[in-house]
Design an enzyme around this catalytic site. Structure first.
Site, PDB file in Angstrom:
ATOM      1  N   HIS A 186     -32.479  -2.514 -44.925  1.00  0.00           N
ATOM      2  CA  HIS A 186     -33.495  -3.266 -45.679  1.00  0.00           C
ATOM      3  C   HIS A 186     -33.291  -4.776 -45.492  1.00  0.00           C
ATOM      4  CE1 HIS A 186     -36.424  -1.108 -48.075  1.00  0.00           C
ATOM      5  NE2 HIS A 186     -36.584  -2.158 -48.857  1.00  0.00           N
ATOM      6  N   GLY A 190     -41.847  -5.579 -46.134  1.00  0.00           N
ATOM      7  CA  GLY A 190     -42.247  -5.064 -44.832  1.00  0.00           C
ATOM      8  C   GLY A 190     -41.185  -4.235 -44.135  1.00  0.00           C
ATOM      9  N   ALA A 240     -39.542  -0.619 -39.850  1.00  0.00           N
ATOM     10  CA  ALA A 240     -38.783   0.553 -39.415  1.00  0.00           C
ATOM     11  C   ALA A 240     -39.660   1.472 -38.573  1.00  0.00           C
ATOM     12  CB  ALA A 240     -38.239   1.303 -40.630  1.00  0.00           C
ATOM     13  N   TYR A 248     -40.911   9.798 -48.317  1.00  0.00           N
ATOM     14  CA  TYR A 248     -40.060   9.103 -49.284  1.00  0.00           C
ATOM     15  C   TYR A 248     -38.966  10.022 -49.816  1.00  0.00           C
ATOM     16  CZ  TYR A 248     -42.993   4.913 -49.629  1.00  0.00           C
ATOM     17  OH  TYR A 248     -43.654   3.750 -49.372  1.00  0.00           O
TER      18      TYR A 248
END
Length: 364
Positions: A163, A168, A173, A206
């Protein structure tokens, strides 16, 4: 898929354009920027979308710029390697419309991910070791495993969990994953990308990231669930693309027959394919669609004449006046696409790992 796409065919340009638009749409929808495939395709062609708001248009345009650069670098000789300066450059292209999000710079401090209720679901590594982690990730990527789909998936995972940016990180990624696929030259990256799949399965996406991340920077955890998810995504997206290849060829043939029947320019076939799928046609987009589908460069006057002829033949229905004029498919043209869709097989969700075990007994 490589067999089907080993050389561009007549319908290749329209399929590639729509596939790229779906990939960009999928990646941006994950971040809350929602637009139709038609509007995304317009932005990719540097045209104003008909429905998307300004913020969404800027986000899509930024992602388009970064991905265009990725494709240019991947096709260079020798291919460009991914380094920290390239990461920062891609991030600037992607986020430059919002200077408050530090485009082109590493995040200035700590960062975390929250769920919809404001609970922290992931704590990224501290800022003071950020550059070292990025360098380690890039070093691992340079060494590689020799399996492009695995290397690309691991680049995606590592960048997402480090991160390194204020905002963004997810888009970056996914962009890096596409860069690795493009760099290794298996196929045109539009056809290898799983960004559309991720956009359709955001909750699962997720979920597996949360499972592997386990709440905080934990590089000792196994990445197996993530790799399983990504390889499954590639398999299922490939099935979708293979179906679309057959449908694109069938639709092209039907529009080709309509063009021949009415004595219309052959260059209009690709545009008719877009209209048959429900896209609204504008003169400026007609010019660019002709270029992408058959490689012809035509003037605005030629486009106007073609569109009038298509309307007179009963294939396009003009709406609006002057610069606001658009053209929609007539029932005659829509029927060509509806016939193809009516023969679409019922989708079956397949787990490729179960399939492999059925075909290869003893594979664990």
């Amino acid at each position: 898929m490589r067999y089907q796409l080993r050389q561009p065919r007549r319908w290749y340009g329209t399929l590639r354009r729509a596939t790229a638009a779906r990939a960009v749409q999928g990646s941006n929808s994950i971040e809350g920027y929602h637009a139709s495939v038609e509007d995304v395709a317009a932005v990719l062609d540097d045209e104003e979308p008909l429905d998307a708001d300004t913020e969404t248009r800027r986000a899509i345009a930024g992602y388009r710029d970064a991905m265009t650069y990725v494709l240019q670098l991947a096709s260079s000789e020798p291919p460009r390697t991914l380094d920290a300066s390239l990461l920062l450059s891609l991030h600037f292209m992607m986020i430059k419309h919002d200077l408050a999000k530090n485009p082109g710079s590493w995040r200035p401090g700590g960062v975390w991910v929250e769920d919809a209720d404001g609970r922290v679901t992931y704590q990224a590594p501290p800022r003071d070791g950020l550059e070292g982690l990025v360098d380690e990730m890039l070093g691992q990527l340079a060494d590689g495993s020799g399996v492009s789909l695995v290397d690309a998936a691991m680049a995606h995972l590592n960048l997402a969990l480090i991160h390194p940016f204020s905002d963004g990180n997810g888009r970056m990624a996914r962009c890096v994953q596409s860069f690795v696929l493009a760099r290794d030259g298996l196929l045109a990256p539009e056809f290898l990308s799983i960004e559309e799949y991720l956009g359709r399965n955001t909750s699962d996406y997720y979920g597996v990231l949360t499972e592997v991340a386990a709440g905080s920077w934990s590089p000792q955890h196994s990445a197996r669930p993530w790799l399983t998810f990504c390889l499954t995504a590639h398999y299922r997206q490939a099935q979708t693309v293979l179906r679309r290849i057959d449908e694109a060829a069938a639709l092209w043939d039907r529009c080709d027959a309509l063009v021949r029947r009415h004595g219309l320019p052959e260059r209009s076939i690709g545009v008719l394919c877009d209209a048959a799928r429900g896209w609204r046609i504008r003169r400026s987009l007609y010019v660019k669609a002709v270029r992408s589908s058959v490689g012809d460069e035509i003037t605005d006057d030629s486009a106007t004449r073609d569109l009038r002829a298509l309307s007179a033949a009963g294939l396009l229905d003009p709406r609006g006046e002057k610069r606001g004029r658009t053209y929609l498919a007539t029932p005659q043209l829509r029927a060509a696409w509806e016939e193809i869709r009516n023969h679409r097989p019922t989708p079956v969700v397949v787990d490729p790992y179960e399939l492999a075990q059925l075909k290869l007994p003893g594979l664990g």
